[in-house]
Write a protein that holds these residues in place. Structure first.
Motif, mmCIF file in Angstrom:
data_model
loop_
_atom_site.group_PDB
_atom_site.id
_atom_site.type_symbol
_atom_site.label_atom_id
_atom_site.label_comp_id
_atom_site.label_asym_id
_atom_site.label_seq_id
_atom_site.Cartn_x
_atom_site.Cartn_y
_atom_site.Cartn_z
ATOM 1 N N SER A 251 0.822 -1.201 0.000
ATOM 2 C CA SER A 251 0.000 0.000 0.000
ATOM 3 C C SER A 251 0.859 1.255 0.000
ATOM 4 C CB SER A 251 -0.915 -0.013 1.241
ATOM 5 O OG SER A 251 -1.635 1.185 1.355
ATOM 6 N N ALA B 183 -3.613 4.047 -3.280
ATOM 7 C CA ALA B 183 -3.219 3.154 -2.193
ATOM 8 C C ALA B 183 -4.421 2.778 -1.335
ATOM 9 C CB ALA B 183 -2.163 3.834 -1.319
ATOM 10 N N ASP B 184 -4.465 1.520 -0.961
ATOM 11 C CA ASP B 184 -5.463 1.053 -0.006
ATOM 12 C C ASP B 184 -4.827 1.130 1.373
ATOM 13 O OD1 ASP B 184 -7.517 -0.287 1.373
ATOM 14 O OD2 ASP B 184 -6.593 -2.233 0.956
ATOM 15 N N ALA B 185 -4.645 2.344 1.893
ATOM 16 C CA ALA B 185 -3.924 2.544 3.144
ATOM 17 C C ALA B 185 -4.824 2.218 4.327
ATOM 18 C CB ALA B 185 -3.427 3.985 3.240
ATOM 19 N N ALA C 230 -0.947 -3.208 5.524
ATOM 20 C CA ALA C 230 -1.526 -3.298 4.193
ATOM 21 C C ALA C 230 -2.845 -4.061 4.274
ATOM 22 C CB ALA C 230 -0.569 -4.005 3.252
ATOM 23 N N SER D 131 -4.311 -5.525 -1.020
ATOM 24 C CA SER D 131 -3.074 -4.993 -1.581
ATOM 25 C C SER D 131 -1.858 -5.862 -1.281
ATOM 26 C CB SER D 131 -2.833 -3.571 -1.056
ATOM 27 O OG SER D 131 -2.671 -3.586 0.348
#
Length: 402
Positions: free
Chosen positions: A247, A257-259, A264, A268
């Motif tokens: 991420s 980003a899949d923060a 993560a 991701s």
């Protein structure tokens, strides 16, 4: 071949006289010994001071001892040094190198990951084992500006890896402390404006002195402050390695980003299905930053702009305790501090070592029916006893064909 690098500084007004004096003392004494294979001097002006670098080359550790005495990590000094206003780093850097080549001249040949110090091709695991041995032999000092959640974990894993940690995060001393060290690790875990300034001072000093910087952009993509800070640090500091989860690296690449905090999200994570895609992204970020990119996950990716490696070591239990990502960055700092001329190899070795230790810790955990607290201790134990033979036997690294 062993390269020994010393750094010191003098006021500009004594620069010319000290240069001549250095050639008559440290350089002359080194060249007079039979095990010496060369000596090179570089001088860099900064503000009111001149920074001096002396790199000498030696055939063996015994030859280094003949020059430096029984404590080779200490700088060789002379009684007359004080007359020039010399401020000498108390420690020096030792590293294995393939040849005696002037390190202050850019454009020299880049050593391939598969090449040993002798220049012949080796299986990659043998090359990785050589890198581990260099850490044990040189015990580099590593400066950390890290977060208060895992600072103790970082210190202990660094000691276990064979290096020495120092934690200093005030801007008034950060640059000076970095000048004493072989590597710098910057971690955004508990970010605040005060530590940002310290990171900038330390990182810019490391760049000036040629010390490798490891950057862990923890939580990049999660807040504007973290995003702005990560990009500012990358603009103003040249990093040797950037380590993050997928991420965080995706954010640096400019992706969506899949923060999720410092972890993560499951969407991701690097898997066999998306390995090639993520490896190409890592190479893209490497090309943009000039750093080795390390993507941590179920499968770790280590890449520069030209090649990418998969590291398939580790255990799911590592995600059950806080700080294993920070510890990976700490181990990377230790390995880069001992092997600054081969950053890709050092980073592959660090990730493989951390993963192997995660596996060894879990095997011991099962034997005693322990839990997460015991696992943290066993992880430190595994790192402190890891040797080249164990790493060679257990590391699973693969160069990816992209």
């Amino acid at each position: 071949m062993i390269a020994r690098t010393w750094h010191g500084l003098t006021p500009l007004e004594t620069k010319t006289a000290f240069r001549k004096y250095l050639e008559q003392t440290g350089v002359r004494d080194a060249l007079a010994l039979p095990g010496n294979r060369g000596a090179f001097v570089s001088v860099v002006d900064q503000g009111a001071y001149a920074h001096f670098f002396l790199c000498t080359f030696w055939e063996s550790r015994e030859d280094v001892l003949a020059y430096a005495g029984d404590n080779p990590s200490q700088a060789v000094t002379y009684p007359e040094d004080a007359a020039f206003g010399l401020i000498s780093d108390p420690i020096v850097i030792h590293q294995e190198v393939p040849e005696a080549r002037n390190p202050f001249v850019e454009g020299g040949p880049r050593q391939n990951l598969l090449e040993s110090a002798s220049g012949r091709e080796n299986p990659p695991l043998e090359a990785v084992a050589e890198t581990l041995r260099a850490v044990r032999q040189t015990s580099p000092l590593v400066h950390f500006i890290t977060n208060y959640v895992t600072v103790n974990d970082c210190a202990n894993i660094t000691l276990a890896a064979g290096a020495s940690p120092i934690m200093a995060d005030d801007a008034r001393e950060a640059g000076q402390i970095t000048g004493l060290c072989s590597a710098l690790v910057l971690n955004m875990g508990t970010l605040n404006e005060r530590t940002v300034q310290a990171m900038l001072h330390a990182g810019q000093t490391a760049n000036l002195l040629g010390r490798p910087v490891v950057f862990d952009p923890v939580g990049a993509g999660a807040s504007d402050f973290r995003n702005d800070t990560a990009l500012r640090l990358l603009r103003e500091i040249r990093c040797a390695a950037i380590k993050g989860n997928n991420s965080e690296i995706s954010f640096l690449a400019g992706g969506m980003a899949d923060a999720r905090g410092v972890d993560a999200g499951p969407e991701s994570l690097v898997t066999e299905d998306n390995l090639a895609e993520n490896a190409r992204r890592a190479r893209k970020v490497a090309a943009l930053t000039g750093a080795v990119i390390m993507v941590s996950g179920p499968i770790d990716i280590v890449a520069d702009s030209r090649e990418a490696w998969a590291v398939r070591n580790g255990h799911a239990m590592m995600a059950r305790i806080t700080g294993t990502g920070c510890m990976s960055a700490a181990v990377t700092g230790a390995y880069l501090g001992a092997n600054p001329q081969t950053p890709l190899r050092a980073c592959v070795c660090a990730m493989a070592a951390m993963g192997v230790c995660g596996e060894l810790a879990y095997e011991k955990l099962r034997a005693v029916d322990g839990g997460t607290g015991s696992y943290r201790i066993f992880l430190l134990d595994a790192m402190s006893t890891l040797d080249a033979e164990t790493l060679t036997a257990r590391a699973r690294v693969e160069r990816l064909e992209l």
